[in-house]
Design a protein around this motif. Structure first.
Motif, short mmCIF file in Angstrom:
data_model
loop_
_atom_site.label_atom_id
_atom_site.label_comp_id
_atom_site.label_asym_id
_atom_site.label_seq_id
_atom_site.Cartn_x
_atom_site.Cartn_y
_atom_site.Cartn_z
N UNK A 109 1.26 -1.10 -0.48
CA UNK A 109 -0.32 0.23 -0.24
C UNK A 109 1.02 1.63 0.17
N UNK A 110 1.81 1.24 0.58
CA UNK A 110 2.93 2.41 1.04
C UNK A 110 4.11 2.30 -0.03
N UNK A 111 4.66 0.73 -0.28
CA UNK A 111 5.96 0.63 -1.35
C UNK A 111 5.53 0.70 -2.47
N UNK A 112 4.01 0.16 -3.36
CA UNK A 112 3.89 -0.71 -4.25
C UNK A 112 4.65 -1.51 -4.74
N UNK A 120 1.17 -10.05 -0.69
CA UNK A 120 0.09 -10.88 -1.39
C UNK A 120 -1.41 -11.48 -0.73
N UNK A 121 -1.95 -11.54 0.64
CA UNK A 121 -2.39 -10.96 1.31
C UNK A 121 -2.71 -9.18 2.03
N UNK A 122 -2.10 -8.63 1.33
CA UNK A 122 -1.64 -7.21 2.08
C UNK A 122 -1.77 -5.97 1.00
N UNK A 123 -2.99 -5.01 0.94
CA UNK A 123 -3.53 -4.23 0.26
C UNK A 123 -3.10 -3.75 -0.94
N UNK A 124 -3.28 -3.52 -2.61
CA UNK A 124 -2.15 -2.49 -3.21
C UNK A 124 -2.17 -1.67 -3.02
N UNK A 130 -0.80 -2.93 -9.41
CA UNK A 130 0.22 -3.75 -9.64
C UNK A 130 0.34 -4.27 -10.76
N UNK A 131 0.40 -4.23 -12.02
CA UNK A 131 0.44 -5.38 -13.49
C UNK A 131 1.57 -6.05 -12.98
N UNK A 390 -4.01 -4.59 -10.97
CA UNK A 390 -4.99 -4.79 -9.46
C UNK A 390 -4.46 -3.10 -8.62
N UNK A 391 -5.50 -2.53 -7.46
CA UNK A 391 -4.61 -1.33 -6.50
C UNK A 391 -5.79 -1.92 -5.13
N UNK A 392 -5.32 -0.72 -4.74
CA UNK A 392 -6.07 -1.38 -2.57
C UNK A 392 -7.61 -0.64 -3.69
N UNK A 393 -8.53 -1.15 -2.43
CA UNK A 393 -8.12 -1.98 -1.30
C UNK A 393 -7.84 -3.12 -1.37
#
Length: 414
Positions: A109-112, A120-124, A130-131, A390-393
């Motif tokens: 989420x913070x670093x991309x 892999x279980x944390x929001x993008x 993320x491609x 995909x992206x946050x959340x």
């Protein structure tokens, strides 16, 4: 010795560790060089190498201030894979290096950036997508998710996840694993699954560990056989519902785009608003994996008491109103091309009924510009190749599971 020389010498030793102990196999046992295979994205496996745990590096006693500065510079310099393996290697030197590396490496989420398996279980990321891309094997009924390292789809992508389709008389399961070589629910690398109904119109995504505070496990038989392997009681993988996906029935049989609706049980609707927070898992607990699970000597025998997630889902209160609702973006009919079209910004090149873009639904929420953002897009680029951004959340695991639902046969929708 200059600071630059220290870093170069340290990276040289870490590179030696990577060649001897990690071998850049991109997977828990996946040996295929073509597929890249890493344990999730957590780094490179050390299976078959036993010299790591007891071998002390000459850098283990470096002063904390200097150590932090060194790891900061390595982390900043190695932003992409495969050079980012040096960040993973820093965590493999000793406990003090591991703890400092955990503090320095930020969440996606913070670093991309996707660094460790738990990523892999944390929001993008919030500010970009993320491609990734998915490779389908029609014969083996398997699907592999890779992190795209270039703008073109090549065989040098970073392996992230794998899934295997298991058909049952009344439903279909997609077993999702960190290891492309062992996709069974009894495996220690099992992280979740996707289950469909008989018609292929309704799907449920299950996480093997609690996705947020107060998550309730779905009851199931622990002795169920999956892929000819019995689930061991020593592998306490649960079924925690994280999403429900439904496809609208096509009772008239008319050709056209699918209508898709997704309810994210584990993400509050407020997560997409400014200042909103999505639950974030911080470590693997249920199956013995942690953020550095690629390294056996990192597996502590002690039981961690701290929470494995952040961002409580208190706004839900068990009601569907508090959950994030997603829907597919409606395509437009192109008169000249005589087909339905969506703007994938060059990421999709082949027309397919499987292609979709998910945006936040306007149900029970105020209309803001955040609802126009595409949170997940999936589309075909070749016969068995698909892009997934995909992206946050959403997390990579959640996005992958949603995309797998598009592969399943939908008797009543087409």
């Amino acid at each position: 010795m200059s600071f630059r020389s220290i870093i170069q010498e340290m990276k040289g030793e870490l590179g030696s560790m990577s060649r001897k102990g990690f071998e850049v196999r991109l997977g828990y046992g996946s040996r295929s060089k073509a597929h890249g295979g890493s344990a999730g994205c957590g780094g490179d496996s050390v299976h078959g190498e036993n010299e790591g745990p007891n071998k002390q590096s000459c850098w283990a006693n470096m002063p904390p201030e200097l150590l932090r500065d060194v790891i900061l510079r390595v982390e900043a310099a190695e932003e992409t894979w495969p050079p980012r393996k040096h960040v993973i290697a820093c965590a493999g030197v000793c406990r003090s290096w591991r703890e400092i590396t955990k503090e320095i490496v930020k969440t996606p989420e913070l670093s991309g950036k996707l660094t460790f398996p738990i990523s892999l279980k944390q929001p993008g990321p919030r500010d970009g997508m993320v491609q990734c891309y998915i490779k389908r094997d029609r014969v083996a009924h398997t699907y592999r998710l890779y992190l795209g390292l270039t703008q073109t789809l090549a065989e040098n992508g970073k392996f992230l996840l794998a899934a295997r389709r298991v058909r049952r008389p009344t439903y279909t399961d997609y077993i999702i694993s960190l290891d492309a070589g062992d996709m069974s629910k009894g495996s220690g690398t099992y992280i979740g699954k996707l289950r469909s109904n008989f018609l292929g119109t309704k799907f449920t995504v299950y996480d093997a560990q609690p996705p947020h505070a107060g998550a309730v496990v779905t009851k199931s038989r622990s002795t169920r056989l999956v892929g000819l392997k019995q689930v061991s009681p020593r592998v306490p993988a649960g079924n925690y519902t994280v999403a429900h996906i439904s496809y609208e029935l096509n009772v008239l049989g008319a050709r056209g785009p699918r209508r898709m609706h997704c309810v994210m049980d584990a993400i509050p609707a407020t997560a997409i608003e400014p200042g909103g927070v999505a639950p974030t898992q911080t470590e693997f607990l249920l199956n013995g994996l942690d953020s550095f699970s690629s390294y056996p000597f990192f597996r502590s025998k002690s039981i961690h008491s701290e929470s494995s997630f952040s961002g409580p889902l208190s706004s839900r209160n068990g009601a569907k109103d508090g959950m994030l609702s997603l829907k597919n973006k409606a395509p437009r009919w192109h008169e000249q091309l005589q087909c339905w079209c969506l703007n994938f910004r060059g990421r999709v090149t082949v027309a397919s009924v499987k292609n979709f873009q998910l945006v936040a639904s306007l149900e029970n929420t105020q209309v803001t510009h955040e609802h126009d953002k595409v949170l997940l897009q999936f589309g075909k680029v070749a016969k068995d190749s698909f892009t997934m951004d995909y992206r946050y959340p959403l997390s990579a695991f959640q996005a992958f599971a949603i995309c797998l639902s598009s592969f399943d046969t939908k008797i009543a929708c087409e």
